[in-house]
Write a protein that holds these residues in place. Sequence first.
Motif, short mmCIF file in Angstrom:
data_model
loop_
_atom_site.label_atom_id
_atom_site.label_comp_id
_atom_site.label_asym_id
_atom_site.label_seq_id
_atom_site.Cartn_x
_atom_site.Cartn_y
_atom_site.Cartn_z
N PHE A 24 0.84 -1.20 0.00
CA PHE A 24 0.00 0.00 0.00
C PHE A 24 0.88 1.24 0.00
O PHE A 24 2.09 1.19 0.26
CB PHE A 24 -0.94 0.02 1.20
N GLY A 25 0.27 2.39 -0.32
CA GLY A 25 0.96 3.66 -0.31
C GLY A 25 0.25 4.64 0.60
O GLY A 25 -0.98 4.64 0.70
N VAL A 26 1.04 5.48 1.27
CA VAL A 26 0.50 6.53 2.14
C VAL A 26 1.10 7.85 1.70
O VAL A 26 2.31 7.96 1.55
CB VAL A 26 0.83 6.27 3.62
N GLU A 27 0.25 8.84 1.49
CA GLU A 27 0.73 10.19 1.18
C GLU A 27 0.23 11.14 2.26
O GLU A 27 -0.96 11.18 2.56
CB GLU A 27 0.23 10.65 -0.19
N GLY A 33 -4.13 16.44 5.68
CA GLY A 33 -4.46 15.07 6.05
C GLY A 33 -3.63 14.03 5.33
O GLY A 33 -2.56 14.31 4.81
N SER A 34 -4.19 12.81 5.28
CA SER A 34 -3.46 11.66 4.75
C SER A 34 -4.33 10.89 3.77
O SER A 34 -5.55 10.85 3.90
CB SER A 34 -3.04 10.72 5.88
N GLU A 35 -3.67 10.26 2.80
CA GLU A 35 -4.35 9.34 1.89
C GLU A 35 -3.71 7.97 2.01
O GLU A 35 -2.49 7.85 2.14
CB GLU A 35 -4.26 9.83 0.45
N VAL A 36 -4.54 6.93 1.94
CA VAL A 36 -4.07 5.55 1.98
C VAL A 36 -4.61 4.83 0.75
O VAL A 36 -5.82 4.84 0.51
CB VAL A 36 -4.54 4.82 3.26
N HIS A 37 -3.71 4.22 -0.04
CA HIS A 37 -4.08 3.53 -1.26
C HIS A 37 -3.58 2.09 -1.16
O HIS A 37 -2.38 1.86 -0.98
CB HIS A 37 -3.45 4.20 -2.48
N ASP A 80 -0.65 4.70 -9.67
CA ASP A 80 0.37 5.30 -10.51
C ASP A 80 0.96 6.57 -9.91
O ASP A 80 1.94 7.11 -10.42
CB ASP A 80 -0.19 5.60 -11.91
N ARG A 81 0.40 7.06 -8.82
CA ARG A 81 0.97 8.23 -8.15
C ARG A 81 2.15 7.87 -7.26
O ARG A 81 2.88 8.75 -6.81
CB ARG A 81 -0.11 8.92 -7.30
N LEU A 138 7.96 15.08 -5.61
CA LEU A 138 8.55 15.52 -6.86
C LEU A 138 8.73 14.38 -7.86
O LEU A 138 9.07 14.64 -9.02
CB LEU A 138 9.92 16.17 -6.60
N PHE A 139 8.54 13.16 -7.41
CA PHE A 139 8.66 12.00 -8.30
C PHE A 139 7.43 11.13 -8.14
O PHE A 139 6.83 11.04 -7.06
CB PHE A 139 9.92 11.20 -7.99
#
Length: 334
Positions: A24-27, A33-37, A80-81, A138-139
Amino acid sequence: MPPAGHGFIVQTPSADVIDHGTEFGVEVTAGQGSEVHVFKGEVEVKSRTEESETLRLFTDQATRVDEIVGSPAGITVAPDRFLRSFDEPSDDYATRIRELNPVLYFRMQPSSDGLTLTDQSGNGLHAQIEPGTTIRPLFGSGRLGSAFRMHGPRARTFAVVPDYPKATNNQLSAVAWVRAESRPRWASIIKNWGEGEIGQFHFGLVDHSGELEILVRGPKRGGACVRDTELFPLGTWQHVAFVADGTHLHLYRNSREIGNIPHKPLATPTIKTLGIGAKPIGNHPKRPGAPADFWHGRIDELAIFNHALDSDTIRQLYETEKVSQSATTDLPGL
């Protein structure tokens, strides 16, 4: 994480994210706040600012937890992010680019300092990233491996090569994979152009209308321009290229030649810099200018050549990448 890491917790200002054997990914964005994918498996998401039930997310699900409100809100998963490998894949596309002797070649792999685009042409002409005001990564995921990620005029993110070998034989080519999320005014893919100075070319979108365009400048103020007849597509990867072969200027998208026009000898530029994702700062003493014309999206596998590529080479690069991409779809997780 290995199996022994089952149950580890990622803590953010707004949520605890608990692993249950997954990828999973966390931004996390300051003040937003936060996003969890979840790409594969299962995680638990617990708000840190509100007493609420634990949310369970499974494969291809995602949520955003606001730092103030606290409660999760469902969003569309966007794998893809996220960078899911720090290594650029070894593939035929990169090999082919190097065989063509570029003066600059950026695979867009993250550097150790996070602010450098490494030139892989062998000429050592690295680009320096100017992050602007962005608070986002940035990437991101690229067409092959990773890509340089920019967030448009508000963020003002771009990269610059301070000086590089300019075309002197009236032949110039460039290829790249690009993805646009919107069409800002004069959005630049690459540009050797400056306020009050002589530049050699602009490669990007047209003013407010948003078509792909290549504009090269002649020895005086005149020049040549080829532009697409369609709006540049949003949200999809496009292979773009231009070639000035000494007599004609050609523009390509996804290996198809959009058009060509006769062109005069190329100007000898007074501006030394190359902007990636923006028009760079000009160094004219009376009209220095400022960065402008920012790209909103991603740029990957950017190469510049001081000679002319033919249409067969452009097509072969496009078709080679499609084979390479099919072989690297499932990248290893982190």
